[in-house]
Design an enzyme around this catalytic site. Structure first.
Site, PDB file in Angstrom:
ATOM      1  N   GLU A 195     -86.879  68.513  -2.088  1.00  0.00           N
ATOM      2  CA  GLU A 195     -86.746  68.444  -4.173  1.00  0.00           C
ATOM      3  C   GLU A 195     -88.951  69.100  -3.656  1.00  0.00           C
ATOM      4  O   GLU A 195     -89.263  68.265  -3.369  1.00  0.00           O
ATOM      5  CB  GLU A 195     -87.120  67.737  -4.620  1.00  0.00           C
ATOM      6  CG  GLU A 195     -87.201  67.399  -5.976  1.00  0.00           C
ATOM      7  CD  GLU A 195     -87.407  66.553  -7.098  1.00  0.00           C
ATOM      8  OE1 GLU A 195     -86.693  66.778  -8.218  1.00  0.00           O
ATOM      9  OE2 GLU A 195     -88.300  65.203  -7.140  1.00  0.00           O
ATOM     10  N   ASP A 230     -87.193  62.832  -2.721  1.00  0.00           N
ATOM     11  CA  ASP A 230     -87.423  63.221  -4.227  1.00  0.00           C
ATOM     12  C   ASP A 230     -89.182  63.679  -4.135  1.00  0.00           C
ATOM     13  O   ASP A 230     -90.244  62.695  -2.860  1.00  0.00           O
ATOM     14  CB  ASP A 230     -87.789  61.632  -5.035  1.00  0.00           C
ATOM     15  CG  ASP A 230     -88.266  61.501  -5.730  1.00  0.00           C
ATOM     16  OD1 ASP A 230     -87.387  62.789  -7.027  1.00  0.00           O
ATOM     17  OD2 ASP A 230     -89.379  60.977  -6.181  1.00  0.00           O
TER      18      ASP A 230
END
Length: 721
Positions: free
Chosen positions: A379, A343
């Site tokens: 990401e 993330d």
């Protein structure tokens, strides 16, 4: 109780079959107390007198799995200098393998007085915080082994442990929403019938239920608020939280592996649940604040935040890097997971305030013999300056391709001037990844993900409808590249409903014929809606859970998705290991290029066709006789050729199939619209009228006859049928 010196490594609580070794890093600490808690929270404090290289350690022969514990760290409380030690707060072990309970929003968790933030609050937090738990490392893995699907063969399914299982009628109510449910036969049967090869779980590291959400009667559903990087989230456990979550997680992984499905974890190493300078003291803040967090240089009482959550971990310090690497290795070696999606990975790459491709984090990943061998997905953005880094990660990494998502959405909602970018995304985004020596597997293609509209909502709403989040409907992305197909939200208008389903199929089919690695959001195959909520982070309700009730539209979407994944799995031309070149191959029996972009007249696209903003139609030719790379066993791959017709306009359009050199006869394999049937035969040069917002996939056999079952196994599909 006997107290032995113990060892400084490994960090955390390690049960060896007899007793437990405890080790905690803190450079700033002056004293450290290990606190053992009984079921009634009666506490026994043990002074940790041994310290080596800032690691405090002790061994307790009598401590067994299931023991609750925590730490109290004595040291400076000087926020202006970056130090926030507070022995009145019982702290979690950063290396805890299991965590019991859930932190409340009680004032005792905060080191300041709510009424006057300049005043200290030294109320004891033990009764209101979470507790670390000693676990047994032993588990019967049997003959478990990773499925190890080649990356280019992978189809990822982004899922939520609770959301996927909470309403399934085939799962007992008492186990719904748990690791046990996720590993149950009915869920695995669904995944197998769908054809996905990997499940990417939204966060299962122990996270916190945020105080401000609890005050509103909401919950942290997504879980991007980690506090324990080694502990499976305890609210997904069925039998208990004193180590049972570890056993149940392992059994879930074992069951998925038995079904030949990989497990990828969405991990949040960029920040922790302690928030900004006004957040609670749960773990890292009270252990060694300045060593764990990135602080503002000229005001160390504040945190430098590139995540939008209040803090960012300090990736330059060896102890933070060690924490992350130890965590990753633990999940691979002890929990048997097969990869990670990171993330806000740009935050992990930051050295000082710059995003650096050669940061210490990437260097250490590259050199690690365990982590470098699993699937690594970034990401590739964060909220800091220069944080959008799509295409900027090193060769070992794949990336969520945000450019793919945006382009495909825009093309299929008839935005002008999209053909050039759309063709690049279909072909694997070589413009983003080839310059760093990467291949199409660098691109994780997706149209929808947990963050944003579901596929159904993408074609049903122009605007977000997030009122249930109690933020005035202003949260979430405002620019969704969506189109409601003629009516906002639910409607009884049959023509609108048919258009929505057709457009959703177009998007799903585009995803599955694109070069790269496709990712499907859980529920998109079942026509799942969130009622227009594009930010369901706090909706641990039916809004975000999978609805397993099957209507006609749900069944139609599910059947279509299954067929498209099956089509992709059968045909290497849809998942090539190298980028397409747009030129003939020397070793090919075909004189045609490996890929050709054709206009509606069946002729190669010219400059004017690409630059025409009103041109919203395209034919993609994939030459199965010109696959340059061998398969993983060194055999030359032979496949049929494919022709995909895209009509993203709002009008019916005539497409003339290319001349016979591309293929004398084509077979209808899949499509949207009603003018043709599967297995219909269409001759070269035929003109077909394609409906508005439709897609058609045609196939023909290969030119060569050299493939045999013995040589090519599953690659011996003779046509694209």
């Amino acid at each position: 109780m006997q107290i032995w010196p113990g060892h400084p490594y490994p960090l955390g609580a390690t049960f060896d079959g007899s007793g437990t070794n405890f080790a905690l890093f803190s450079e700033v600490a002056e004293r450290v107390e290990l606190c053992l808690l009984d079921d009634d929270l009666t506490e026994r404090r043990i002074e940790m007198t041994e310290v080596d290289a800032y690691v405090w350690h002790v061994y307790l022969p009598s401590v067994q799995p299931g023991q609750r514990y925590g730490f109290r760290v004595h040291g400076p409380y000087d926020p202006a200098s970056g130090h926030r030690c507070d022995p009145s707060k019982l702290l979690l072990d950063p290396y805890a393998k299991a965590i019991e309970g859930m932190a409340t929003n009680h004032p005792s968790l905060y080191s300041y007085d709510f009424a006057d933030t300049s005043q200290r609050n030294e109320e004891d937090s033990a009764a209101h915080t979470m507790h670390s738990v000693v676990v047994s490392p032993y588990f019967d893995w049997g003959n478990d082994h990773p499925p190890a699907h080649d990356y280019h063969d992978t189809v990822i399914y982004e899922a939520h442990v609770k959301g996927l299982t909470m309403t399934h009628p085939g799962i007992d109510e008492e186990i719904r929403g748990t690791y046990v449910a996720m590993g149950s036969p009915v869920i695995i049967d669904h995944l197998k019938s769908l054809g996905v090869t990997a499940v990417e779980f939204m966060p299962v590291h122990q996270f916190v239920q945020d105080g401000h959400l609890q005050d509103k009667g909401l919950r942290n559903y997504w879980g991007y608020n980690t506090i324990g990087f080694f502990a499976p989230h305890n609210e997904y456990a069925h039998a208990g939280q004193l180590g049972q979550q570890v056993q149940e997680f392992k059994q879930m992984v074992k069951n998925l592996h038995d079904a030949d499905i990989e497990v990828i974890l969405d991990v949040v190493y960029n920040h922790t649940a302690e928030g900004n300078h006004m957040g609670p003291t749960l773990c890292f803040r009270g252990i060694d604040n300045a060593a764990y967090y990135r602080l503002v240089e000229d005001d160390k009482s504040h945190y430098y935040d590139t995540t939008g959550t209040g803090n960012s971990l300090l990736m330059r310090t060896p102890h933070v890097l060690q924490l992350i690497m130890d965590s990753l290795r633990y999940w691979v070696t002890e929990m048997h997971v097969d990869g990670f999606r990171f993330d806000l990975a740009s935050t992990l790459a930051r050295e000082l305030h710059e995003v650096d491709r050669l940061s210490a984090f990437f260097d250490i990943i590259q050199q690690d013999p365990i982590i470098s061998q699993v699937k690594l997905i970034a990401e590739p953005w964060d909220l800091g300056e220069g944080g959008y880094q799509v295409g900027g990660f090193p060769p070992l990494w794949s990336e969520w391709n945000g450019r793919y998502r945006d382009t495909v959405r825009d093309f299929h909602r008839s935005e002008p001037g999209m053909l050039g970018d759309f063709s690049s995304r279909l072909a694997g985004s070589s413009d983003l990844y080839e310059h760093t020596g990467r291949t199409p597997i660098a691109s994780i293609n997706f149209v929808t993900a947990h963050d944003g509209f579901t596929l159904r909502d993408l074609v049903s709403y122009n605007e977000r409808h997030n009122e249930a989040n109690q933020e005035g409907g202003a949260d979430g992305e405002s620019h969704n590249r969506s189109w409601n197909s003629g009516a906002e939200g639910e409607t009884d208008d049959q023509s609108v409903r048919e258009l929505r389903l057709r457009r959703a199929k177009n998007l799903m089919a585009t995803l599955l014929v694109s070069q790269g690695v496709p990712m499907v959001l859980y529920g998109d195959e079942m026509w799942r809606t969130q009622g227009g909520n594009n930010n369901a982070y706090c909706q641990d309700t039916e809004i975000a859970w999978m609805d397993w009730e099957m209507g006609e539209e749900q069944q139609e979407m599910l059947d279509f998705t299954r067929r498209m994944i099956r089509l992709r799995r059968k045909h290497p031309i849809l998942r090539r290991r190298r980028f397409l070149q747009g030129a003939p191959r020397e070793d090919s029996p075909s004189t045609l290029p490996d890929v050709a972009w054709l206009g509606t007249d069946g002729e190669p696209m010219e400059n004017g066709d690409w630059s025409d903003p009103n041109n919203k139609c395209l034919m993609l030719f994939l030459n199965g006789d010109a696959i340059p790379e061998p398969d993983t066993r060194g055999q030359r791959i032979v496949d049929g050729s494919g022709l995909v017709l895209f009509n993203a306009s709002g009008n019916g359009v005539d497409f003339t199939l290319p001349p016979a050199e591309y293929g004398e006869t084509w077979t209808v394999l899949e499509g949207t619209g009603s003018s043709l049937e599967i297995d219909d035969q269409v001759a070269a040069g035929t003109t077909l009228t394609r409906e508005p917002h439709s897609l058609l996939i045609l196939g023909r056999p290969p030119l060569t006859d050299e493939a045999t079952t013995e040589e090519f196994g599953t690659h011996t599909q003779r046509t694209l049928a």
